[in-house]
Design an enzyme around this catalytic site. Structure first.
Site, PDB file in Angstrom:
ATOM      1  CG  ASP A 180       2.933  -4.446   5.979  1.00 38.33           C
ATOM      2  OD1 ASP A 180       1.899  -5.544   5.479  1.00 38.33           O
ATOM      3  OD2 ASP A 180       2.651  -4.152   7.186  1.00 38.33           O
ATOM      4  CG  ASP A 213       0.240  -8.723   7.100  1.00 36.32           C
ATOM      5  OD1 ASP A 213       0.608  -7.861   6.325  1.00 36.32           O
ATOM      6  OD2 ASP A 213       0.758  -8.843   8.224  1.00 36.32           O
TER       7      ASP A 213
END
Length: 484
Positions: free
Chosen positions: A286, A87
């Site tokens: 992201d 992430d």
């Protein structure tokens, strides 16, 4: 502890010169000489990522799926295996702890500190915690969900490479999004500003070990039939995943820890909207967010412009719709309905998605969130009253990240191969060598059926709070057995 040594040999990698127009790249990146590692070196490391789609139901009917991408790593000695979301929007490595016994943790592999000979229970400052002492805890909030964790210094292995770093053992995990997801934890790839201390940050730890690792590359497939497997490359990037050369955008405000770029202009259907006229728009790239996040104050207008009537019973990603262009420093990111639309049409009056979007729990405006994701739009309905609705997520963040913050999640990352350069603090974008992009450029022409997959997962780290010297959740029992 493994030390890193790198020897390199240079060779020229040729990338096919395909049209940049379809992907909105306003300038061509020059071909670069890639450094190819000899077989004796273990860098770069390629970690395959599994694309998961969990059905989302309304009134007993599957209306969408929530998607995520995860890969394998191990923690501890002997190694304990975990499936992790890599992430870019968070700053810690988080695994469920064996001390966590709620339904969410029990659905996943859990880390057993007592079973690892390389583990050291620590406080946030790195000091040791004896079994009879209080320990520090942190609460980390994400766009969707949160965890409460304690800390351990531990051996972490990514493929053949291992290093020691501080990680978070989750003693509590929220049901959403973790309970129904197959991944166990989160491997944060954010910059140092998102981590509690440098020892929690993977890039700081690699640098302290002398590892010559300055970049990583991410390829996310869109789920098309015949698609190559998604992957993350640590220590470089895979030029075979590119259809066009990279164009680079500088990271803005890197001290905040996010892979954040300046958005100079937003165009819908070729027309500029006034949302970013004051120059304050930013976008966070992201890999842990499944939607395109847009500022709450512009959510209703953008959603209305992109929503259209369903003219057939087919895939909404094939409809004729407006383009979305995000003008960055150095390039323009361009999306079509193929990228941003939900696959399944929704009946009039049925809504899916987040009621509040991404916000900070303590943010004063959180109780009156603008642009709720179930906002009804004014466009007319099509076949059987159905609408094709974009995969948008309202973002309501205070300064310094907000208020005009976009999140460039899966709709962008399946269109573009992205490279993250934490040495130069920049992000590279190139047209991804995906099935849909190849088809758009007539590289391949065969049709393929797609899985109808979608719903919101947002793992962008939005907050953390630290509690010093609380009662330790895990204690070493006298008989040597782990307490569950």
């Amino acid at each position: 502890m493994t030390s890193f040594h790198l020897q390199t040999a240079a060779t020229l990698i040729v990338v096919a010169q395909l049209s940049n127009f379809a992907f909105g790249l306003e300038r061509k990146g020059s071909l670069r000489r890639e450094e190819v590692l000899p077989s004796s070196s273990s860098w770069p490391i390629t970690i395959p990522l599994r694309r998961e789609a969990v059905p989302v139901k309304r009134k007993g009917q599957v209306v969408s799926h929530k998607t995520s991408y995860s890969g394998q790593l191990t923690v501890g000695t002997p190694p304990q295996a975990f499936s992790m979301v890599f992430d870019t929007g968070s700053g810690h490595l988080i695994v469920p702890s064996s001390a966590c016994v709620n339904e969410t943790c029990l659905a996943h592999n859990r880390y057993d500190i007592a079973a690892s000979s390389s583990a050291r229970a620590i406080n946030v400052d790195g000091s040791d915690v004896a079994s009879d002492e209080l320990c520090d805890q942190a609460t980390i909030g994400f766009g969707t969900g949160s965890v409460v964790g304690e800390f351990v210094r531990e051996k972490v292995c990514m493929g053949p490479q291992c290093l020691e770093m501080d990680i978070v053992m989750a003693v509590e995990m929220s049901a959403k999004p973790f309970k129904s997801s197959s991944f166990d934890g989160i491997f944060g790839l954010g910059l140092g500003g998102l981590s509690m201390t440098p020892a929690f940050n993977i890039f700081n730890r690699l640098a302290s070990e002398g590892a010559p690792i300055k970049q990583f590359g991410v390829f996310l497939s869109g789920g098309d039939e015949g698609e190559s497997q998604s992957e993350i490359v640590l220590g470089g990037y895979n030029v075979q995943r590119l259809l066009t050369p990279l164009s680079w955008a500088p990271v803005t405000n890197p001290e905040l820890g996010h892979w954040q770029v300046k958005i100079k202009e937003v165009r819908i259907g070729g027309r500029t909207i006034d949302l970013c006229d004051d120059g304050s728009c930013r976008g966070i790239v992201d890999t842990g967010t499944s939607h395109l996040g847009v500022p709450g104050e512009g959510f209703d207008d953008i959603s209305s412009l992109l929503t259209t009537a369903a003219v057939t019973q087919g895939d909404c990603r094939d409809v004729e719709g407006l383009s979305v262009e995000l003008v960055l420093d150095g390039l323009t990111v361009k999306l079509s309905p193929r990228n941003y639309m939900r696959p399944l049409a929704l009946p009039e009056g049925m809504n899916v998605g987040s009621q509040k979007g991404v916000t900070v729990p303590s943010f004063a405006g959180a109780s009156q969130v603008r642009g709720a994701a179930d906002t009804k739009v004014s466009r007319s309905s099509g076949v059987d009253g159905n609408r094709c609705v974009p995969r948008l997520l309202p973002v309501n963040m205070p300064e310094p990240l907000g208020p005009k913050l976009f999140i460039l999640g899966e709709p962008v990352l399946t269109q573009y191969y992205t490279v993250y350069d934490f040495g130069a603090k920049r992000i590279g974008f190139g047209a991804s060598a995906s099935v849909s992009n190849k088809r758009a450029l007539n590289v391949i022409k065969e049709d393929a059926e797609d899985e109808h997959e979608e719903e919101i997962v947002a793992l962008m780290q939005v907050s953390f709070s630290l509690s010093l010297r609380v009662q330790r959740t895990f204690r070493e029992p006298s008989d040597g057995l782990a307490l569950l």
